[in-house]
Every structure is written in structure tokens, then in C-alpha cells.
Write a protein that holds these residues in place. Structure first.
Motif, PDB file in Angstrom:
ATOM      1  N   LEU A 362      36.736  15.651 -17.871  1.00 29.63           N
ATOM      2  CA  LEU A 362      36.576  17.011 -18.373  1.00 29.63           C
ATOM      3  C   LEU A 362      36.667  18.027 -17.229  1.00 29.63           C
ATOM      4  N   VAL A 363      35.974  17.755 -16.136  1.00 30.76           N
ATOM      5  CA  VAL A 363      36.006  18.669 -14.990  1.00 30.76           C
ATOM      6  C   VAL A 363      37.411  18.764 -14.414  1.00 30.76           C
ATOM      7  N   ASN A 364      38.090  17.622 -14.277  1.00 36.76           N
ATOM      8  CA  ASN A 364      39.453  17.641 -13.729  1.00 36.76           C
ATOM      9  C   ASN A 364      40.421  18.393 -14.639  1.00 36.76           C
ATOM     10  N   SER A 365      40.202  18.326 -15.952  1.00 31.82           N
ATOM     11  CA  SER A 365      41.034  19.082 -16.894  1.00 31.82           C
ATOM     12  C   SER A 365      40.829  20.581 -16.703  1.00 31.82           C
ATOM     13  N   ILE A 366      39.570  20.980 -16.530  1.00 28.02           N
ATOM     14  CA  ILE A 366      39.264  22.393 -16.285  1.00 28.02           C
ATOM     15  C   ILE A 366      39.937  22.865 -14.992  1.00 28.02           C
ATOM     16  N   VAL A 367      39.839  22.034 -13.951  1.00 36.83           N
ATOM     17  CA  VAL A 367      40.427  22.383 -12.655  1.00 36.83           C
ATOM     18  C   VAL A 367      41.930  22.574 -12.774  1.00 36.83           C
ATOM     19  N   LYS A 368      42.600  21.647 -13.457  1.00 38.67           N
ATOM     20  CA  LYS A 368      44.061  21.723 -13.567  1.00 38.67           C
ATOM     21  C   LYS A 368      44.505  22.967 -14.340  1.00 38.67           C
ATOM     22  N   ILE A 369      43.799  23.272 -15.395  1.00 40.03           N
ATOM     23  CA  ILE A 369      44.159  24.447 -16.198  1.00 40.03           C
ATOM     24  C   ILE A 369      44.032  25.723 -15.365  1.00 40.03           C
ATOM     25  N   TYR A 370      42.944  25.848 -14.638  1.00 36.24           N
ATOM     26  CA  TYR A 370      42.741  27.071 -13.865  1.00 36.24           C
ATOM     27  C   TYR A 370      43.588  27.106 -12.598  1.00 36.24           C
TER      28      TYR A 370
END
Length: 729
Positions: A362-370
Motif C-alpha cells: 500500500l505504501v509503495n503504491s502511494i509512493v509511485k502515484i505521487y
């Protein structure tokens, strides 16, 4: 009765000297005696070549022969050229070894000490001594003289050498005057000196047992002891009762001292009360600094939540979720999509859950999007190991919170604060369960206006070592959006470590393979029954040194970590470290300090935050070298080499085994966890859960099934006295 005698002579050899107790065995050259005289006595600092005056009684030791047992042992610098040369050559003063000791005494004879102390410019005339060496000799001489005076004074008032060293380092030449003025200030100013030590000094200096000076310091000691148990505050009646009992003085005197501390701002009074079952309106008392931290932590969190719009404003959240699944080639579960949606539309959010539930995904998904949106992202965690783990999983640089906030040792403060904020728009902080109130306050006050804050942690792990229950209080307040992940995903479901961690968290006994296994890799979780604690300790040593390396290929020093619930007992950290050191480290280069022997090659752990060295509580390293001439060790922490003086060894400990509390924020390829009724006081569910989740590839429990059952069933019923939850409402 034996007749008392007095002799004088020069110290030829120091057979033994404890820098903690001052106890020493000396070989002294006494005029009129054919052989060296053995003197047994006590002195804080003694050196070869010094002149001693010994008053005591002759005794016959069955093993060592005739000895002079000293009642009084005085030292003075030698007054003969030969003694002076030996004294200077002893390594006591940096810049002078045997070579320059001989040159100095040859040049100045019996006046050499006066020359160094009163006319140091003259030593430049000695061949080979330049400005640099001259300054080193002057500094070394002045330091030795100052330290000796301070140590003798403090030793006479019950202070050990390592503590005296720290007092001198903090106070310098004013040490004696400051200690005489207020010995209890040592508790506030000097790490490693507690109230009990200061109280002994105070009594020795003649401070009255029921004095206000002692009462004020004692209240602070009792309040700090509660803070050390995790509480931020305490109701007034409890503080007065406990202080009176600890100090053995009337409650009226304590109450008067407490009012003084409140008026002077060292203790803060929270009138609205945190509430207790007996008296929900009773006022709560805080240390002034901790009250300010908790109060402003809530204020700054609220400001972040209401300030401006979320980072995702103007972007299509559903499109971003689809894009990140294609980019990472991971199909997110409905619960993960829901969590991601919530995270992208919140200004401040908490993501919590146990191992294997998808927090990292979940955290890595947030990072990639931003990252795609060009947002400046900052990653951080409380410890170096946690930050390193975060960096590895995200492919981005993560810092410790201390490094992020740019701690400055000289001022003992963070450079980044309310006036000089951090730079970034998205801040993701991992392992929030470890974050105490003070560090949380320091972090949140430096987050810039308009930034988004994501707090990630496992609320079921042990709470922070420091005061407060930040993660639990934020979640319980309902003031901050919370994402709770509890679905174990397919990849994680193949790990018995993860499955058993969740079983323990639910109060269910873990499962492990029964009978002999053909393939040791059939499971990553085992329980080995060993009811006898001595045999269990021996078994742990065998497993670390031979069995696990041979069957699983793990390195005893680099991959295997023993995690014990307690320090004492056969299965405690102290004993296990001695046994493991003896088996794993054959080095003969060693130094004994505070009853602990350190060897070159030893695995060690930092016990306190040392901001000057940038080494923090819980960091694990190795001893690279021990230099007896320079009286220092070289230690390596994550590739950084750092010098430690012998006097600083109370900051570290052996870490072949460490407590479960000290392992928070870390992961190890293999963990071995003793679980025995010997540790019944500490056996509880969140402790065992935290220990199991430290293992990445292999987890082995050793002990009794009764103890395991106790640990799984017993929940931590203690509630920390904090007001953060109420402040956030």
C-alpha cells in the motif's frame, strides 16, 4: 590486635585496579624492603611511577603471601628523576611516551613537573617537541590534573570513575564547586547518574534528609521513574504518596516541594485531569517539557488535518489506482483499493496492521502515484534499521527521524523546528508504534503547512520505550482517518512466522511441525521444548554456533539474533551474551568495564542516543579494534567507524542476545526466542507477538509449553497515563 604501620614508596606495577570501585592491588618499591611490597587498598586513579603513602595492617594471604592492607592510601607525584620518568612514560598524558619522558626528564630533571605546569613554553626546547606535541602535552597535563582532583573528591563522596569522567566532561574545572552547590543537579545534567547516586553524594556533603533541596529532586526522580514506565503524567495524590514513601519524609514536606516545582515550571499541572476511576477530575502532573510536548503535538496534528486540500486534489483517484496496478503488476485486493482510496484523499492518515497484510504494498503504491505526479516525498523511521528496511522496500532513501530533523549535538536540539520546517509535500513515517510523545512532537512540529502525513505502524506491537502511546492514542481518538489492514495475502500466507504471529495476536497457541523433518526448510517456525533453563541456554548456544548454520546456512554473527524477554536469569540477555561470546569469539584482545568484558570482534548494541556520534538506542554494530595505549575502541555501525573511549563503554552492551524491547523496528534473518516460566513477569501477548515478527526467514522458540501458554493468554493490562487522545478530540 595488629599494630598499624605506614610506609612510602613508588608504584612499580598495578596488578589490578577497578575503575568502578577503586579497589586495587599494587606492587610498591618501599625503601628498606628487599622485595616489592604488595599493597591492597582503594583509590580512584592510580598510575605506575606515582609515590604512595600507605597506612594499614600487615596480613598473610594464603595464596599470595604477605600483604599490606591499606586503611589509608594517598598518592602524590614522584619526586625522583627515575620515578618522574616512569610516571610520564606510563601513557597517562597524551603526547608523552617512554621516548619523550626520557627526553623531558633529561632536560629538566626534578623540575620537569613544574616546567610542564608553569612554564610549558620551555618544553619546545626539547628535541622533537613542536607546537602540536607541546599543546597535546599541555592539554593532557591539565586534563589529568583536573580529572584527578575531581575524581579524588567525587570518589571520597561515593562516586565511581566512569561517573566522575562524565561529571568532568559536563562541568569541566567547575565540577567540584557545582557538585558542592547542588549534587542533585547531577540527575538532570549527567546521563548515567540517577537520584540514588546523587542522594549518596548529598548525604556525604551533609545535606539534611528532609531538606527541600532533596525533596524537590526526589519528586523529579519519582516522576521520571513513572515516565520511564511509559506514563506521561501522574495524578497528584499518587506522586505525593510515592515520593513520600521513596524519600521516607513527611507528605507535608513533599507537598511543599511539589508546589515549589510547579511554581518554577519544572512540573506542569493539568487541571482538567486525565481521569482515574476513583477521581476522574483529579489534576494530573507532568514534567514541564513532556506536558509542552503532548499539548503541542495535538495542536500541530489538528493544524495539519484542517490545512488546505489533500495532495490528490485535481487528480482522478480511480485512474491512479488502475495505473499503479499495471505499473507494479500487482492486483490489489478490494480492501487494499479501499485503503489506497482513503489514503489518497486524506491530509493525515494512519495505516495499521500486522505482518503480511499489505502495508508495504500500500505504501509503495502511494509512493509511485505521487512520484508520477512530481510530488516531493520524504520517508523516515525512528531507528536506523527501520529506515534501512524502508529504503530497501521502497527503492527510495529513508532517514532516521533524528537525521531528518538534523539534530545538533552542541545545542542538544533539532535544527528543524517550527521556525525552520522540513522540505517536502508528502511525509511517510514507518514504525510509529516506536514513536514516543517527545519525538512525535519534534517531528510533527517540523512538518510544513500544506503537507500530507502518512503514519504507518502496528498498534498490536509493544508500545514505545519512551513515554506515551502515540499510535494507540491517535487511533483511539477517532480524530484522524485510520486504515486497518487485517487480510493476510497469499504470498504471506505461505509463511508460518506470519500465520503464527497473527495466531498469537488473537490469543491462539502457534503451530509448528511435529516429529523429525526430512527437509529443514519445510517450515520457517519451530518450537523446541526445553524445560530446564540451564539446558535451554546450552541448547541456544549450540543452535547459534553449529546447528542453524549447518542446516540453514545462516551466519552466527550476522544473521542470527537471540531475543529474550528479560536481562537476568539463565535465559536472560546477560548470561546468554557471556555464553555466546565465549563460544563465538576467541579473540584475546579485550577490555573489562563495568563487570563486562568486551573483545575485538564482539557484536554490540548502543543503549542510549549519542547525538555526537550519530549512534542511537538499539543500533547494532561490531568492535573493530581495541587500542589500550589510546584507551579507546573502534566500533563499526552500518559501515561507519566510530571511536569510543573506555569511559564511554557504559553506553554499549554485548548484543549476541538482546531484549525484545530493544529489537523493535528491526528484522533479522533468524531469531531465537527463549520462552520460559523463569520470565513469567514479562510473559505477555504483545511481547511474544513483537518477538516473532522480528524474524524474516526463521523463528525458533525454545522453552516450556507452559510458559508459551502463559505468554499467549496474558494481555498487557497496564494503561499508560496520557492525555493525547483527549487532546485530539
Amino acid at each position: 590486635m595488629a599494630e598499624e604501620t605506614t610506609v612510602n614508596g613508588s608504584v612499580e606495577r598495578i596488578t589490578f585496579h577497578s575503575e568502578e570501585s577503586g579497589f586495587c592491588v599494587l606492587r610498591v618499591n618501599v625503601r628498606g624492603f628487599k622485595d616489592l611490597v604488595t599493597v591492597v587498598g582503594s583509590h580512584p586513579c592510580i598510575n605506575v611511577g606515582e609515590w604512595v603513602e600507605v597506612t594499614g595492617f600487615w596480613v598473610m594471604n594464603p595464596a599470595h603471601g604477605r600483604q599490606l592492607k591499606a586503611r589509608l592510601l594517598k598518592t602524590s607525584r614522584p619526586d625522583t628523576p627515575e620515578g618522574m620518568e616512569r610516571y610520564l612514560a606510563s601513557g597517562l598524558i597524551k603526547g608523552i611516551g617512554p621516548k619523550y619522558a626520557e627526553k623531558l626528564v633529561t632536560a629538566f630533571g626534578s623540575d620537569v613537573f613544574d616546567i610542564i605546569e608553569k612554564r610549558p613554553s620551555a618544553i619546545l626546547d626539547v628535541d622533537g617537541i613542536g607546537k602540536k606535541r607541546q599543546q597535546a602535552i599541555i592539554d593532557g597535563w591539565n586534563s589529568e590534573k583536573s580529572i584527578r582532583d575531581i575524581m579524588v573528591f567525587l570518589y571520597n563522596h561515593g562516586v565511581g570513575t566512569s561517573q566522575a569522567f562524565r561529571i568532568h566532561k559536563e562541568y569541566g574545572a567547575e565540577a567540584i564547586a557545582k557538585v558542592k552547590e547542588d549534587p542533585y543537579a547531577l540527575v538532570r545534567d549527567i546521563w548515567g547518574i540517577g537520584f540514588k547516586s546523587a542522594d549518596k553524594i548529598g548525604a556525604s556533603l551533609g545535606i539534611a534528609h528532609d531538606s527541600q533541596l532533596r525533596a524537590r529532586a526526589g519528586i523529579g526522580f519519582v516522576l521520571d521513574s513513572l515516565v520511564n514506565k511509559g506514563h506521561c503524567g501522574v495524578v497528584r495524590s499518587k506522586l505525593v504518596d510515592e515520593s513520600s514513601a521513596v524519600l521516607v519524609i513527611d507528605e507535608a514536606i513533599v507537598s511543599q516541594a511539589l508546589d515549589y516545582e510547579i511554581r518554577n515550571g519544572r512540573i506542569a499541572l493539568e487541571k482538567r485531569g486525565a481521569g482515574t476511576r476513583l477521581n476522574p477530575r483529579e489534576p494530573v502532573l507532568y514534567s514541564g517539557w513532556l506536558h509542552h510536548a503532548e499539548q503541542h503535538l495535538s495542536i500541530y496534528l489538528k493544524e495539519l488535518m484542517v490545512d488546505t486540500k489533500p495532495l490528490s486534489f485535481g487528480i482522478d483517484v480511480e485512474e491512479e489506482i488502475e495505473w499503479v496496478q499495471k505499473e507494479t503488476k500487482i492486483t490489489l485486493a478490494p480492501s487494499q483499493k479501499s485503503a489506497l482510496r482513503k489514503a489518497l484523499t486524506s491530509k493525515v492518515i494512519v495505516i495499521t496492521g500486522g505482518p503480511g497484510v499489505g502495508k508495504t504494498t500500500l505504501v509503495n503504491s502511494i509512493v509511485k502515484i505521487y512520484q508520477k505526479e512530481g510530488v516531493e516525498i520524504v520517508l523516515a523511521a525512528p531507528t536506523g534499521r527501520a529506515a534501512k528496511k524502508m529504503s530497501e522496500s521502497s527503492s527510495m532513501t529513508a532517514k532516521t527521524i533524528h537525521r531528518l530533523l538534523e539534530f545538533e549535538p552542541m545545542s542538544f536540539s533539532f535544527k528543524r523546528d517550527r521556525e525552520y520546517r522540513l522540505e517536502g509535500r508528502l511525509f511517510i513515517i514507518d514504525e510509529i508504534s516506536m514513536l514516543d510523545t517527545m519525538l512525535a512532537f519534534q517531528l510533527i512540529r517540523a512538518i510544513p503547512d500544506g503537507a500530507t502525513l502518512i503514519l504507518v505502524g502496528d498498534q498490536d506491537q509493544l508500545p514505545s520505550v519512551g513515554a506515551g502511546a502515540v499510535l494507540r492514542d491517535i487511533i483511539a481518538s477517532d480524530a484522524v482517518p485510520v486504515v486497518v489492514l487485517n487480510e493476510i495475502f497469499r504470498q504471506a500466507a505461505g509463511s508460518n512466522i506470519i500465520l503464527n504471529a497473527h495466531r498469537v495476536n488473537r490469543g491462539v497457541i502457534p503451530q509448528w511441525p511435529q516429529g523429525k523433518l526430512q527437509n529443514p526448510f519445510e517450515s520457517d517456525f519451530y518450537f523446541v521444548e526445553a524445560d530446564n533453563p540451564v539446558k535451554a541456554a546450552d541448547l541456544i548456544v549450540q543452535m547459534v554456533s553449529k546447528r542453524i548454520p549447518s542446516r540453514f546456512g545462516f551466519s552466527p554473527m550476522e544473521d542470527i539474533q537471540v531475543l529474550s524477554p528479560m536481562k537476568k536469569g539463565e535465559l536472560g540477555v546477560l548470561n546468554l551474551n557471556i555464553l555466546l561470546q565465549k563460544t563465538l569469539n576467541s579473540s584475546t584482545n579485550s577490555i573489562t568495564r563495568l563487570a563486562m568484558t568486551y573483545k575485538s570482534g564482539d557484536k554490540v548494541m548502543q543503549l542510549v542516543n549519542n547525538y555526537e556520534k550519530e549512534v542511537y538506542n538499539g543500533d547494532i554494530g561490531t568492535i573493530s579494534a581495541i587500542n589500550h595505549e589510546e584507551k579507546q575502541l573502534v566500533m563499526s555501525f552500518d559501515g561507519r567507524t566510530i571511536d569510543y573511549k573506555f569511559e564511554e563503554l557504559d553506553e554499549v552492551t554485548l548484543s549476541y542476545a538482546c531484549t525484545i524491547h530493544k529489537s523493535q523496528g528491526s528484522e533479522f534473518p533468524c531469531v531465537i526466542i527463549p520462552v520460559h516460566t523463569q520470565h513469567f513477569v514479562m510473559l505477555q501477548r504483545n511481547l511474544l507477538y513483537t518477538a516473532i515478527t522480528r524474524g524474516r526467514k526463521l523463528c525458533i522458540l525454545i522453552g516450556s509449553k507452559k510458559a508459551l501458554d502463559m505468554a499467549v493468554k496474558k494481555q498487557d493490562s497496564t494503561q499508560r497515563m496520557t492525555m493525547l487522545r483527549k487532546r485530539l478530540l
